[in-house]
Design a protein around this motif. Structure first.
Motif: not given
Ligand code: B12
Ligand code: SF4
Length: 450
Positions: A244-267
């Motif tokens: 964001e700071r170095s290139r002004g990027v405002k859109d980020v896509a996550f390519v994880d297979d399992a972004l929200l697992t496990p839930r405590p880590r997601a929180l």
């Protein structure tokens, strides 16, 4: 390795259809950054075009440039036009002429059935730099290694994760040793992907982890990524802030297979993102695990700026849910949609993938699933099944398919529904109509079931 030069190439897509959903060659740029850490000079050419074609929408996604090309012979029967997505081959050749000959060329690959684009790029590189070793890695190289060795034209095919393997291979080719040997098990120790080599950078892809704890029968994630390994929340947020700071990027896509697992880590992760200042939009074009979406998770997603939300339901058939890996039940899915709606997401924001054309799947199962998704107040998105080697469903897929899918990766193309039975293909237009018309209707505020 110091003083050497490496060229990174992201090859073309050859397909019936392709749309740029934050498609950045993350794997190639990770490998490139590891090579660069060893004092190697790295340059990059993106055959998909990094010039942000005029009809791209703001937000980092949009159309690729498209030129119709002849269909490869095995796909000659498909009544659709086939295309090369990306820049003109002449432009690629010119760009190769403009750079000094590298000491090695690294080429990536995505879908197995996109290999003709890989082969075309490798051929042009070989013409431009005869004798320079060309190394191929990525999803196709990993899932169809033998095919890639015969058909891609590359001198070396690297299967699996590439960070350590590429350093080992370059050292043996160049007869030198490495200053920096990456530790693939410690994702936070790796340098940031080399996105800085891209001239126009309107969005980046980020992975917060590698791998998935589930083993769904139709999915190659366990083969490609192995058992899960996670990054620290702080390190991921720092990386996002860096772009964001170095290139002004405002859109980020996550390519994880399992972004929200496990839930405590997601929180923890979502809490960290929500509390950071900035107005970055987050996108999850790859499905999220509905099971992990509690009211709190949904609220934090909203607060953090998640705008593209996709859930992986795949089917509402409880038997198939269990038989294919049990990643979600209908109740869990409904709770997730309620949580997202409660957090302020609308029907059109919640895209739900519905798998179509699995071996032995009846069209009624998909029609019922589409109706179920519509009645839940979300938006069904049809995902045609692509059979993938080394997955648990592969043997069944081979039996079900009328095509020689084990000999020819072109037949993995999801557009042709390679494993669907004739009746499924006959009813498929109706499935598409239902998904589309229901989708439009569900975008009016009163369509949500009581
Ligand atoms: C993110 C993703 C997407 C995103 C794409 C975003 C993007 N950035 O391109 C979206 C959601 C749009 C997408 C869509 C689809 N996808 Co997808 N996707 C993925 C996913 C989850 C992650 C890919 C990724 O970025 N990984 C992270 C990077 C870091 O890993 P990597 O590229 O593999 O790189 C590593 C190695 O491969 C290697 N490497 C890579 N390049 C190089 C180069 C060299 C020289 C070397 C040495 C090493 C090397 O080193 C890297 C670091 O370790 C994969 C599953 C997976 N786990 O790979 C499926 C996957 C690739 N997708 C798949 C499918 C089926 C699809 C769809 C067809 C789904 C559908 N039916 O609609 C669509 C088609 C898209 C289209 N037509 O454009 C299948 C592949 C099927 C096939 N036959 O090949 C996969 C494997 C998932 C699955 N079902 O098992 N996808
Ligand atoms: S489909 Fe999703 S949950 Fe299942 S193994 Fe693949 S990434 Fe994991």
């Amino acid at each position: 390795m110091r003083g050497r030069k490496v060229l990174l190439v992201n090859p073309w897509i050859h397909d019936f259809a392709a749309y740029d959903l934050w498609a950045r060659p993350l794997g190639l740029l990770i490998v490139g950054s590891v090579v660069r850490r060893n004092g190697v000079e790295v340059s990059f050419i993106d055959c998909l075009g990094d010039d942000l074609a005029s009809d791209r929408r703001p937000g980092g996604h949009g159309k690729f440039r498209r030129s119709t090309i002849e269909k490869p012979e095995p796909l000659g029967f498909v009544p659709r036009t086939y295309a090369r997505y990306g820049i003109d081959p002449g432009e690629f050749a010119r760009r190769l002429e403009e750079i000094p000959a590298p000491d090695a060329v690294l080429v990536t690959s995505m879908m197995t059935y996109w290999y003709p684009g890989v082969r075309e790029a490798v051929g042009i590189v070989k013409d431009a730099f005869p004798g320079v070793p060309v190394i191929l890695g990525g999803v196709y190289a990993t899932l169809c290694t033998d095919h890639a060795r015969l058909a891609s034209g590359a001198d070396y095919v690297v299967a699996g994760t590439g960070e350590a393997r590429v350093i080992e291979l370059l050292c043996s080719l160049w007869g030198c040793s490495a200053e920096y040997v990456p530790d693939e098990d410690d994702l936070d120790s790796l340098p940031y992907p080399a996105f800085d080599v891209m001239d126009n950078l309107d969005s980046v892809c980020v992975r917060t982890a590698r791998g998935c704890p589930y083993r769904c029968a139709y999915c190659a994630a366990p083969v490609l990524s192995g058992s899960p390994s996670y990054r620290k929340t702080r390190a991921v947020i720092e990386e996002i802030l860096h772009w964001e700071r170095s290139r002004g990027v405002k859109d980020v896509a996550f390519v994880d297979d399992a972004l929200l697992t496990p839930r405590p880590r997601a929180l923890e992760f979502l809490g960290g993102l929500a509390s950071k200042s900035g107005d970055v939009r987050f996108h999850c074009p790859n499905a999220l695990h509905a099971r992990e979406i509690s009211s709190e998770v949904a609220r934090l997603m909203r607060e953090a700026g998640f705008v593209t939300v996709r859930l992986g339901l795949e089917t509402a058939d409880a038997f198939r849910q269990r038989a294919t890996g049990g990643k979600v039940t209908n109740d869990e899915y409904l709770w997730a949609v309620d949580a997202l709606v409660g957090a302020g997401y609308e029907s059109r924001d919640i895209g739900v993938y519905v798998l179509c054309g699995l071996p032995d799947q009846e069209p009624e199962e998909v029609l019922d699933t589409v109706r179920f998704v519509l009645s839940s107040g979300a938006t069904p998105l049809l995902a045609e099944y692509s059979p993938i080697p080394h997955t648990p469903l592969w043997d069944e897929a081979q039996k079900a398919s009328p095509y020689p899918i084990s000999d020819e990766p072109l037949f993995h193309n999801n557009t042709i529904l390679p494993c669907a039975q004739r009746r499924f293909l006959e009813v498929f237009p109706e499935i598409k109509r239902l998904a589309l018309t229901g989708r439009r209707a569900s975008w009016t505020p009163c369509a949500r079931d009581p």
